[in-house]
Enzyme design. Structure first.
Site, PDB file in Angstrom:
ATOM      1  N   LYS A 157      32.478  45.894  38.951  1.00 28.67           N
ATOM      2  CA  LYS A 157      31.408  46.804  38.630  1.00 28.67           C
ATOM      3  C   LYS A 157      31.710  48.276  37.240  1.00 28.67           C
ATOM      4  O   LYS A 157      32.883  48.504  37.193  1.00 28.67           O
ATOM      5  CB  LYS A 157      30.826  48.285  40.111  1.00 28.67           C
ATOM      6  CG  LYS A 157      29.469  48.777  39.623  1.00 28.67           C
ATOM      7  CD  LYS A 157      28.865  49.554  40.594  1.00 28.67           C
ATOM      8  CE  LYS A 157      27.463  50.396  40.101  1.00 28.67           C
ATOM      9  NZ  LYS A 157      26.377  50.913  41.627  1.00 28.67           N
ATOM     10  N   SER A 169      22.054  50.652  42.524  1.00 30.69           N
ATOM     11  CA  SER A 169      22.508  50.165  41.267  1.00 30.69           C
ATOM     12  C   SER A 169      23.766  49.161  40.983  1.00 30.69           C
ATOM     13  O   SER A 169      23.697  48.870  40.345  1.00 30.69           O
ATOM     14  CB  SER A 169      23.075  51.640  40.724  1.00 30.69           C
ATOM     15  OG  SER A 169      24.444  52.273  42.059  1.00 30.69           O
ATOM     16  N   SER A 209      23.446  51.823  46.688  1.00 31.19           N
ATOM     17  CA  SER A 209      23.505  51.414  45.890  1.00 31.19           C
ATOM     18  C   SER A 209      24.891  50.088  46.024  1.00 31.19           C
ATOM     19  O   SER A 209      24.502  48.842  45.204  1.00 31.19           O
ATOM     20  CB  SER A 209      23.969  52.267  44.891  1.00 31.19           C
ATOM     21  OG  SER A 209      22.758  52.607  43.582  1.00 31.19           O
TER      22      SER A 209
END
Lengths: 493, 477, 95
Positions: free
Chosen positions: A87, A162, A186
């Site tokens: 990420k 997210s 998330s």
């Protein structure tokens, strides 16, 4: 580039981490071949999905080559040469780390996050950095400066957020696994929306050093994978005490793989009545109930419990997380790194335009909420009140865990929703995390496992355990995956 | 109208740790800009703080030294404001739960009276970097070497009542931190900085007046001047029927005035909240006890011991014990020569004035404690007189050797042979019949004339006590 | 107490965020909605409840006082938008 992929490599792209380790050990293919195959597939599908914001092809191939050499020399670590994605919230030395923000669009991190360091030491091959909501603030991956990510199951839907880029990348087989972070859901909500296994470990289990902060007391790193076994492998790599993070906990990391198959007999599962109430899609509920009966079949006992204050978790969260964020994001001031506005006339102009232009709307909104909640005259009514509610929520869990071993329920009240459908109304977007947020407030580990399809879209079952019960969560998810095949369904891009 | 000045001091002491409060960067003073600022000090994304244990121990050490309550659970908070030399956009400090709670400091004033001043609290916090405004025409340069250096902020109660008291408090604090070895205390390098909260009120009023905070005063002398000038400014305003506004003011030593820092006054809403990247700092009795064992003998106790053990006056004992190095020097001299009173006089008198003139501290004294003891021993055993000793001391300063060497080579040994002295006196009496006449007719003062003549003839080497005795006898006849 | 535009302006100033007029009024309506959602928690009685800062109960670990960092100025200054003579530059600050 549309070179024809051989059937062998086509098959390789379907393999998870555990299987790839066996294939590489058997020399079915090399890491370079595998990495090249992934890079080709990314090339093909990423322009549409927008899952990656940075692809590090050259470095990936170099790492793959090193892994192949080590394997030939017999010195390779067990998972060396397996590709994955980070990420874009984890600092990667020499590679842009933008955190979904214009503010960091030019930021080449000069150091590695501890998680990045650990993955590198394990010999894992980083394919690139995945898209995400700006500074991890969002539940749909629509707040990214780099544009929204599409859900591989249906390109008109969000992948969740997210960690939407990581989820889409794993679901679309643009990598076998990806790191992610979870501040209010998330990891788990995108896992649910994309049909993946996603685990957010106990707060303090994984080092936050080098992981760009959203809300320090809630942020925790984890992984998105296609099986519990793969999650166990990656959690083993990532977890552990780090002296560089004061909130890292010095508790030994158990062997997660060793307990994956443990029987469930006698397990007491708590079902919070608040998570099966109004607002839950009836089809989702049906599938979740079916999944729960699978655990019953294996000898577990279901028990209704109450988390009395769970309806307040979103309220408390949207004070505490923005409050912490408002301070965490003050460092983006255009002085030492990152974006600076053009031709500032004075210092104040530089601050205000740099931050006004560098941050997106959602980030600015949360900074303002947090600033307001901490400002003179409101601190007690908002910040302190929210911390007290946080205590009540934690107490609810403590009470529940005196009666049950784990807590289960839906990860999200529904399946993935259409792109653009909630961006105009922050409050409905915030309520997305209604089942997941309390877990972060209490610091507990939570996992989402694919538990069915509703109208052809995946849904997730959330499993929440006591502090440092990751081994147990992985064990339950694995047993469930041994008995069901929901996790093997893929969108097929 | 009689005005009374009310002063509270906030003193920032840079702790003498090797590394910063929350990072492993060096804290050395005077390094090239930004060479001691790592990824954390620059507040790069993803970096996190870890508390320096030594800074915590130093804070506790200070707390114990002022008899303060030690916070068993202290909490770091973020103090939010934007400034270019504050990289994170917040300063990590302690608001509600400081490491050091209420304590006190006893100060001694010039007239010998002492007062006990309350210390409200002392807490740990990070220093900011430095802004250099003069280097570039259109820009301010930022050096973050100092950012993150540990500070102990020591806050006094508003119990000081004059600029002199404020200086005495500050000197006492300075002496204490040097004793404890927790800071180099060098005000010129900013290791100790002082903000003064100053207000005035009518003598006898129980309510405080509105205060002004005077920022960053960097020497003892300026503290006194800044307070005096600020108090006078406030008195002038009040006597003209005006009102004092609460504000931050900067002392300008060149113009000897304070002036308003309006730029820093806009909307100071610091939005303090507990620092989520750090956990509560919990210390137990064992931790405190371990720190206690590292405490040196402190000035007040040392002064008492100097009085009881060495028989010094309380003034001498206070002066000698105020500075740890001076106190240690004195003790070596006194123990080596066996005369504490003479040792005290020499250390506080001749030695001090030499050090003062050559701007040396006692650690770099050109005459060692043992050498000084050697000189004093020669006074004690009558080898030389106190007067000759000064000559010897000067030669020692000039590096001419030990007291014994100098006495020998210059032939300064005192004459104690009473036969020789008698002979000399006889000659002088014979040579001065007129003065003898005067003395015998009752003019006692002429006695000193004879002593002077004898000493002059003996080149100062005749033992003065013996000269007195013999002369008295001879003149009476 | 209802939030007003001047509150938004004040908060934006505290947070050093430039907002245009349209952004300000949008922020006002959205933040007002968010605050009314947040205000649900005001209904619960929290008298006597100890605020909770972290989900877990632990205390701060201490670092040894050791210099572990070396000079990385050249590397780090490259990240900055404006530097000269080893210093970060910002528009002149008037004291």
């Amino acid at each position: 580039m549309t070179s024809e992929m051989t059937p062998k490599m086509n098959d390789a792209l379907k393999q998870g981490v555990a299987e790839l380790a066996r294939s590489l050990a058997r020399k079915d293919f090399t890491s370079v071949e595998l990495t090249r195959a992934y890079l080709e597939r990314i090339d093909q599908h990423n322009p549409e999905l927008n899952a990656y914001v940075t692809v590090t092809g050259e470095q990936a191939l170099a790492q793959a080559q090193a892994a192949d050499q080590a394997r030939a020399a017999g010195t390779a670590a067990p998972y060396a040469g397996i590709p994955f994605a980070h990420k874009d919230i984890f600092c990667t030395s020499g590679v842009r780390t933008a955190c979904g923000s214009r503010m960091l669009d030019n930021f080449i991190a000069p150091y590695d996050a501890t998680v990045v360091e650990k993955m590198r030491q394990a010999g894992m091959v980083m394919l690139g950095k995945t898209n995400m909501d700006e500074f991890a603030m969002g539940s749909s991956n629509e707040t990214s400066w780099y544009g929204p990510v599409k859900n591989p199951w249906n390109h008109t839907l969000v992948p969740g957020g997210s960690s939407g880029g990581s989820a889409a990348a794993v679901a679309a087989h643009l990598c076998p696994a990806a790191t992610a972070t979870d501040t209010g859901g998330s990891i788990r909500q995108p896992a649910s929306f994309c049909g993946l296994t996603g685990i957010k470990p106990t707060y303090g289990r994984v080092s936050r050093w080098g992981m760009i902060a959203f809300a320090s007391s809630l942020d925790q790193a984890g992984v998105l994978t296609r099986s519990a076994e793969d999650a166990a492998i990656l959690m083993q790599m990532m977890s552990g005490f780090d002296p560089k993070d004061s909130t890292s906990v010095d508790v030994p990391v158990p062997d997660y793989l060793a307990t994956l198959d443990q029987p469930l007999k006698g397990l007491r599962i708590g079902l919070p009545k608040q998570h099966f109430a109004v607002g839950l899609n009836p089809e989702v509920e049906k599938q979740i109930r079916a999944a729960l009966s699978e655990f019953e079949k294996q000898g577990a006992v279901l028990k209704e419990i109450s988390l009395d204050n769970s309806h307040l978790s979103v309220s408390a969260y949207y004070v505490l997380a923005p409050a912490e964020a408002s301070a965490n994001l003050s460092r983006y001031d255009g002085v030492r790194f990152g974006y600076r506005c053009d031709k500032p006339v004075d210092l104040e102009d530089m601050y205000k335009r740099t931050r006004g232009e560098g941050f997106g709307d959602e980030v600015k909104r949360r900074i303002m909420i947090g600033t307001y909640a901490l400002s003179a005259g409101y601190y007690d009514a908002y910040y302190i009140k929210a911390q007290k509610v946080r205590r009540l929520i934690k107490d609810d869990f403590d009470r529940a865990f005196r009666e049950v071993d784990v807590i289960m329920g839906p990860t999200s009240p529904h399946t993935a929703f259409p792109l653009g459908s909630k961006t105009k109304d922050p409050v409905t977007m915030y309520l997305e995390d209604i089942y997941t947020i309390a877990v972060n407030l209490a610091g507990l580990p939570g996992l989402s496992v694919p538990a069915g399809l509703v109208n052809g879209l995946p849904i997730g079952l959330q499993i929440v355990g006591r502090d440092f019960s990751e081994a147990q969560l992985l064990n339950l998810a694995h047993r469930f995956q041994q008995a069901t095949d929901w996790h093997t369904h893929t969108p097929g891009v | 109208m009689a005005w009374e000045t009310v002063i509270g001091l906030e003193v920032h002491v840079q702790l003498a740790t090797k590394s910063k409060l929350f990072s492993g960067s060096a804290t050395t003073f005077g390094a090239e800009p930004n060479t001691q600022a790592n990824v954390f000090d620059l507040a790069l994304p993803g970096t996190l703080p870890v508390l320096n244990g030594e800074a915590l121990r130093m804070a506790v050490k200070f707390g114990l030294a002022i008899g303060a309550h030690i916070g068993k659970k202290s909490v770091f908070d973020r103090k939010n404001y934007f400034y270019p030399d504050l990289p994170k956009g917040y300063q990590t400090s302690q608001l509600d739960h400081p490491i050091v709670g209420k304590g006190s400091l006893t100060i001694t004033l010039d007239d010998g009276t002492s007062r006990t001043i309350g210390v409200t609290r002392a807490h740990l916090e990070e220093d900011a970097g430095k802004s250099l405004h003069e280097l570039f025409p259109n820009d301010t340069g930022i050096d973050l070497n100092r950012a993150g250096t540990p500070l102990l902020e020591i806050v006094s109660e508003p119990e000081l009542r004059s600029a002199k008291e404020a200086v005495a408090y500050l000197k006492k604090l300075h002496s204490l931190i040097l004793y404890l070895g927790i800071s180099d205390g060098d005000m010129s390098q900013g290791s100790m900085r002082c903000d003064a909260n100053v207000s005035v009120r009518q003598q006898g009023d129980s309510k405080f007046g509105t205060r002004a905070e005077i920022k960053n005063i960097n020497s003892f002398r300026f503290v006194e001047k800044a307070i005096l000038i600020e108090a006078q400014r406030q008195i002038d305003i009040l006597e003209d029927g005006g009102r004092i506004i609460q504000e931050t003011r900067l002392y300008d030593p060149d113009r000897n005035e304070t002036r308003s820092m309006r730029s820093k006054e806009v909307a100071n809403d610091y939005r303090y909240f507990p620092e989520p990247d750090l956990l509560p700092v919990v210390i137990d009795d064992a931790f405190i006890a371990a720190v206690k064992t590292t405490l040196p003998e402190l000035p007040d106790l040392k002064s008492q011991r100097f009085q009881s053990h060495y028989g010094l006056s309380d003034y001498d004992a206070d002066v000698l014990s105020a500075d740890r190095a001076t106190a240690d020097f004195f003790e070596v001299v006194a123990n080596a020569c066996g005369d504490a009173k003479l040792s005290a006089n020499w250390v506080m008198g001749d030695l001090q004035s030499v050090l003062h003139k050559s701007e040396l501290d006692i650690a770099h004294s050109p005459v060692s404690a043992h050498a000084l003891a050697g000189l004093i021993s020669r006074i004690k055993d009558n080898t030389i007189s106190s007067k000759i000793a000064k000559t010897v001391f000067e030669a020692m300063i000039n590096g001419e050797g030990s007291a014994d060497t100098i006495i020998e080579s210059k032939g300064l040994k005192q004459v104690t042979d009473s036969g020789a002295i008698e002979k000399l006196i006889d000659t002088i009496i014979a040579a001065n019949p007129k003065q003898l006449e005067q003395y015998r007719s009752g003019q006692d003062k002429v006695f000193t004339f004879f002593v002077g003549q004898v000493m002059k003839e003996s080149k100062g080497k005749a033992n003065p006590a013996q000269v007195n005795d013999i002369l008295l006898n001879k003149l009476k006849k | 107490m209802a939030l007003e535009l001047k509150d938004i302006a004040y908060i934006a100033h505290l947070a050093r965020l430039q907002l245009g007029a349209a952004e300000q009024s949008e922020a006002l309506s959205r933040i007002t909605n968010i605050l009314s959602m947040i205000d649900q928690m005001q209904a619960v009685d929290t008298a006597g409840v100890e605020p909770l800062a972290h989900g877990f109960d632990a205390s701060q670990r201490l670092r040894d006082d050791v210099v572990t960092e070396t000079n990385q100025r050249d590397l780090l200054l490259k990240l900055a938008p404006s530097v000269d003579q080893g210093l970060f530059l910002v528009p002149k600050v008037l004291e």
